[in-house]
Design an enzyme around this catalytic site. Sequence first.
Site, PDB file in Angstrom:
ATOM      1  NE  ARG A 142      -1.312  -2.737  -3.466  1.00  0.00           N
ATOM      2  CZ  ARG A 142      -1.623  -2.311  -2.239  1.00  0.00           C
ATOM      3  NH1 ARG A 142      -2.034  -1.084  -2.058  1.00  0.00           N
ATOM      4  NH2 ARG A 142      -1.502  -3.123  -1.210  1.00  0.00           N
ATOM      5  CE  LYS A 189       1.216   0.941   5.054  1.00  0.00           C
ATOM      6  NZ  LYS A 189       1.403   1.375   3.642  1.00  0.00           N
ATOM      7  CB  THR A 190      -0.070  -6.127   3.827  1.00  0.00           C
ATOM      8  OG1 THR A 190      -0.961  -5.029   4.046  1.00  0.00           O
ATOM      9  CG2 THR A 190      -0.800  -7.431   4.106  1.00  0.00           C
ATOM     10  CG  ASP A 207      -3.936  -2.045   6.593  1.00  0.00           C
ATOM     11  OD1 ASP A 207      -3.021  -1.206   6.735  1.00  0.00           O
ATOM     12  OD2 ASP A 207      -4.407  -2.336   5.474  1.00  0.00           O
ATOM     13  CB  THR A 266      -1.496   5.809   4.699  1.00  0.00           C
ATOM     14  OG1 THR A 266      -2.807   6.123   5.211  1.00  0.00           O
ATOM     15  CG2 THR A 266      -1.544   4.454   4.016  1.00  0.00           C
TER      16      THR A 266
END
Length: 365
Positions: free
Chosen positions: A238, A85-86, A130, A179
Site C-alpha cells: 500500500r 488481507k482485503t 475486517d 492486525t
Amino acid sequence: MNWDDPTDPSDAPEGLVGSAEERLVGSVADGEDQAVEAALRPKDLGEFIGQEKVREQLDLVLRAARARGATADHVLLSGAPGLGKTTLSMIIAAEMGAPIRITSGPAIQHAGDLAAILSSLQEGEVLFLDEIHRMSRPAEEMLYMAMEDFRVDVIVGKGPGATAIPLELPPFTLVGATTRAGLLPPPLRDRFGFTAHMEFYGPGELERVIHRSAGLLDVEIDPAGAAEIAGRSRGTPRIANRLLRRVRDYAQVKADGLITREIASAALAVYEVDERGLDRLDRGVLEALLKLFGGGPVGLSTLAVAVGEERETVEEVAEPFLVREGLLARTPRGRVATPAAWAHLGLTPPGAQTTGNGQQDLFGT
C-alpha cells in the site's frame, strides 16, 4: 499487488505529523487510497504478488473445496495493515465464484447486528469481517455457533419470558482479518479451518508490485526508479503504491514523466521520506531520543512530550517501524536508541572515541 492507530490530528502541533492517516508512509488507507486500490487489486491468486506460502496453501484449500463442491473453510488472515488481507478475501470469493459481503468488527456492536447480517447471506457467500478482534463479546459468542453449526439462536423477549428461536443459516465462508491475532479468544481462532500470517514484503517483491501498478496507471518507470521507491516503502505494498503516485506527480511536473532513480529520490526528498522510509515523525522521535536524552533510556511519556505528540501516537504509529528497522529498542527502563540510529542520523554517540585510523570506537577501547 496487494494491500490492505488512527489518532486525532487536532491535538498535534502545527508542522508535525500526528496521524497515521495523514502520513505518506502510513499504512492506513484513506478515501483516495481505497479508490485507487480498487482499480489496482489483482483478481486471482495468479496475479497476486508475494506471500508465496500463503498463496500456495490457500490455493490448495480453495481447489479442494471446488473439487468437493463444498463451501471453503473459514479463513483467518493476520498481519500488519496494507499487506493484502482485503485483496485476498476478494480473491477467495472470486476463486469460489461466490458473492462477498464486507463489514468490520467495530461495526458489529450487538449480537442482533451480526444476526441480521448472517440471516441475509446466500449459500456459499463469503463474509469478510475486517478487524475481527474488535467485535463485541456478545456478537463474538454468537459467531461461534454460526461458524461451527451454521445456525444462530435469536433471543425474543426479555426476562423470564425470553425464548431462543433457532435460525438455520446457509453454508458460508467467513474470512476474518486482524492486525492483532493475539487478541482473538482461542475458541474463535480454533473455528477457522485455515489461518495465514501475512509477512512484510522484500524489496524484489515490492519492485514487482510497483512495475505492475505503473503499468495499470500508465506510468513510465525504469528498474532503478522502481528499486528506489521499493526501498522506501517499509515492506508494504500500500505504501509502495502511494509513493509511486506521488513520484508520478513529481515526474509529470518537474521532468518528462519518466521515473528514474534520480527523479524518485528527488520527489521523495520533497515529501520528506528518507532512504530507509522514515518520515518527519520517525526522525523526530529519533532526534529527540538521541539529541535530548543521549540515546536513552527514556520513558515513553517523556519522549512523547519532547516530540510534541500524544503518547499513543509515538507508541502505535512511529515505534513499530523503528523497532522493526533496529533503530530503537524497548527496554524495562525505557526507550533506547541503537547504534544503527546514531549512524542513520549521522551523529556520534556520547563517550564514543575515535581511534587512530579514524574509526569511531563505541566502547572507548
